[in-house]
Design an enzyme around this catalytic site. Sequence first.
Site, PDB file in Angstrom:
ATOM      1  N   LYS A  84     130.716  34.455 -47.586  1.00 53.98           N
ATOM      2  CA  LYS A  84     130.486  35.592 -48.488  1.00 53.98           C
ATOM      3  C   LYS A  84     130.203  36.822 -47.643  1.00 53.98           C
ATOM      4  O   LYS A  84     129.495  36.737 -46.632  1.00 53.98           O
ATOM      5  CB  LYS A  84     129.306  35.312 -49.423  1.00 53.98           C
ATOM      6  CG  LYS A  84     128.960  36.503 -50.332  1.00 53.98           C
ATOM      7  CD  LYS A  84     128.027  36.130 -51.459  1.00 53.98           C
ATOM      8  CE  LYS A  84     126.566  36.101 -51.076  1.00 53.98           C
ATOM      9  NZ  LYS A  84     126.018  37.375 -50.546  1.00 53.98           N
ATOM     10  N   ASP A  86     121.962  35.121 -46.588  1.00 55.59           N
ATOM     11  CA  ASP A  86     121.221  35.736 -45.482  1.00 55.59           C
ATOM     12  C   ASP A  86     119.830  36.168 -45.959  1.00 55.59           C
ATOM     13  O   ASP A  86     119.015  36.636 -45.173  1.00 55.59           O
ATOM     14  CB  ASP A  86     121.998  36.880 -44.818  1.00 55.59           C
ATOM     15  CG  ASP A  86     122.346  38.007 -45.773  1.00 55.59           C
ATOM     16  OD1 ASP A  86     122.074  37.899 -46.983  1.00 55.59           O
ATOM     17  OD2 ASP A  86     122.921  39.022 -45.297  1.00 55.59           O
ATOM     18  N   SER A  87     119.549  35.932 -47.260  1.00 56.35           N
ATOM     19  CA  SER A  87     118.182  36.072 -47.760  1.00 56.35           C
ATOM     20  C   SER A  87     117.250  35.145 -46.993  1.00 56.35           C
ATOM     21  O   SER A  87     116.031  35.313 -47.056  1.00 56.35           O
ATOM     22  CB  SER A  87     118.134  35.733 -49.255  1.00 56.35           C
ATOM     23  OG  SER A  87     118.760  34.498 -49.521  1.00 56.35           O
ATOM     24  N   ASP A 113     126.705  33.042 -46.065  1.00 55.51           N
ATOM     25  CA  ASP A 113     126.742  34.498 -45.924  1.00 55.51           C
ATOM     26  C   ASP A 113     127.139  34.914 -44.512  1.00 55.51           C
ATOM     27  O   ASP A 113     126.690  34.315 -43.530  1.00 55.51           O
ATOM     28  CB  ASP A 113     125.347  35.079 -46.200  1.00 55.51           C
ATOM     29  CG  ASP A 113     125.263  35.742 -47.562  1.00 55.51           C
ATOM     30  OD1 ASP A 113     126.319  36.097 -48.128  1.00 55.51           O
ATOM     31  OD2 ASP A 113     124.138  35.904 -48.058  1.00 55.51           O
ATOM     32  N   GLU A 115     129.571  41.344 -47.974  1.00 55.31           N
ATOM     33  CA  GLU A 115     129.202  42.429 -48.890  1.00 55.31           C
ATOM     34  C   GLU A 115     130.142  43.621 -48.729  1.00 55.31           C
ATOM     35  O   GLU A 115     130.537  43.955 -47.616  1.00 55.31           O
ATOM     36  CB  GLU A 115     127.756  42.875 -48.599  1.00 55.31           C
ATOM     37  CG  GLU A 115     126.740  41.757 -48.828  1.00 55.31           C
ATOM     38  CD  GLU A 115     125.297  42.186 -48.543  1.00 55.31           C
ATOM     39  OE1 GLU A 115     125.044  43.389 -48.314  1.00 55.31           O
ATOM     40  OE2 GLU A 115     124.425  41.301 -48.552  1.00 55.31           O
ATOM     41  N   GLU A 137     125.362  41.805 -58.009  1.00 55.17           N
ATOM     42  CA  GLU A 137     123.893  41.809 -57.907  1.00 55.17           C
ATOM     43  C   GLU A 137     123.317  43.146 -58.364  1.00 55.17           C
ATOM     44  O   GLU A 137     123.795  44.216 -57.968  1.00 55.17           O
ATOM     45  CB  GLU A 137     123.468  41.533 -56.452  1.00 55.17           C
ATOM     46  CG  GLU A 137     121.948  41.577 -56.282  1.00 55.17           C
ATOM     47  CD  GLU A 137     121.450  41.053 -54.944  1.00 55.17           C
ATOM     48  OE1 GLU A 137     122.282  40.582 -54.120  1.00 55.17           O
ATOM     49  OE2 GLU A 137     120.233  41.121 -54.716  1.00 55.17           O
TER      50      GLU A 137
HETATM   51  O1  KIV Z   1     121.487  36.253 -49.528  1.00 56.80           O
HETATM   52  C1  KIV Z   1     121.435  35.878 -50.706  1.00 56.80           C
HETATM   53  O2  KIV Z   1     120.654  34.992 -51.095  1.00 56.80           O
HETATM   54  C2  KIV Z   1     122.340  36.515 -51.646  1.00 56.80           C
HETATM   55  C3  KIV Z   1     122.041  36.315 -53.096  1.00 56.80           C
HETATM   56  C4  KIV Z   1     120.902  37.168 -53.459  1.00 56.80           C
HETATM   57  C5  KIV Z   1     123.242  36.562 -53.926  1.00 56.80           C
HETATM   58  O3  KIV Z   1     123.233  37.184 -51.252  1.00 56.80           O
END
Ligand code: KIV
Length: 278
Positions: free
Chosen positions: A113, A44-45, A83, A115, A182
């Site tokens: 993924k 989600d970056s 994510d 969090e 992280e």
């Molecule tokens: O969103 C992302 O790119 C991430 C990485 C920084 C692990 O969660």
Amino acid sequence: MKNTVSTLMSQKQSGDKITMLTAYDYTTAKIIDECGINSILVGDSLGMVMLGYENTLPVTMEDMIHHTAAVARGAKNAFIVADMPFLSYQTSVYDAVLNAGRLIKEGGANAVKLEGGAEVCEQIQAIVNASIPVVAHLGLTPQSVNVFGGFKVQGKSTKAAKKIIEDAIKIQEAGACALVLEGIPSKLAEIITKQLSIPTIGIGAGSSCDGQVLVYQDMLGLTTDHVPKFVKQFAAIRTAMCQGIEEYIRETKSGEFPSKEHTYQISEDILAELTSED
Ligand code: KIV
């Protein structure tokens, strides 16, 4: 050969480091995949590096599905992790399963993924029960940026470090297949990596993790934004892009481009007919 949950698990067992990079589009995913990466994270970056938001919080399920599907079309061998965006799983177990399912069905991801630790274990369990592999994410979890008061290294006090260790054990018990760590001290990541049977993948968590992940724009030198201490720039792609773009501007203005080599021709006879008076 396609990388799977079992590939990552056997890499942990044999000590073969897991390689993971982010990707958000077809072309980049294809390049990364063809270089032989184990796993691609559609992070989600993307909210920050692709869409220009200040943080990851505005990213929607539609954004994630759109970009995950593009990556899945480009990457044939990498294990694709998508994510779950902010508020797509925290709200309820039902939302978590439904949205994880969408990333698999509509996005073509191999795993999702999310969090968090103890507070999301019910969600992890339910998603795994729906036959969807879950990668967990602890430490500097960007969706909690407002609680942390910025993107700050986590787990530096005894209490905070113990909480991350406890959470790591809980997410493993809940059925997570891997854990992203992280922004935590490397010695803490080492303790967690030794305690867990599932692989840890670090970003700003030192070299003892079972694998590493980076945002590709950071590691290829594409950005002029602040680059965190843990990022190594393995190439200077922004410089190469700027050189190419500036040369294109110069040649277009001077008329050097397009030359005959890049131009379609027509036969002289037809040209004569087109340009004759009658
Ligand atoms: O969103 C992302 O790119 C991430 C990485 C920084 C692990 O969660």
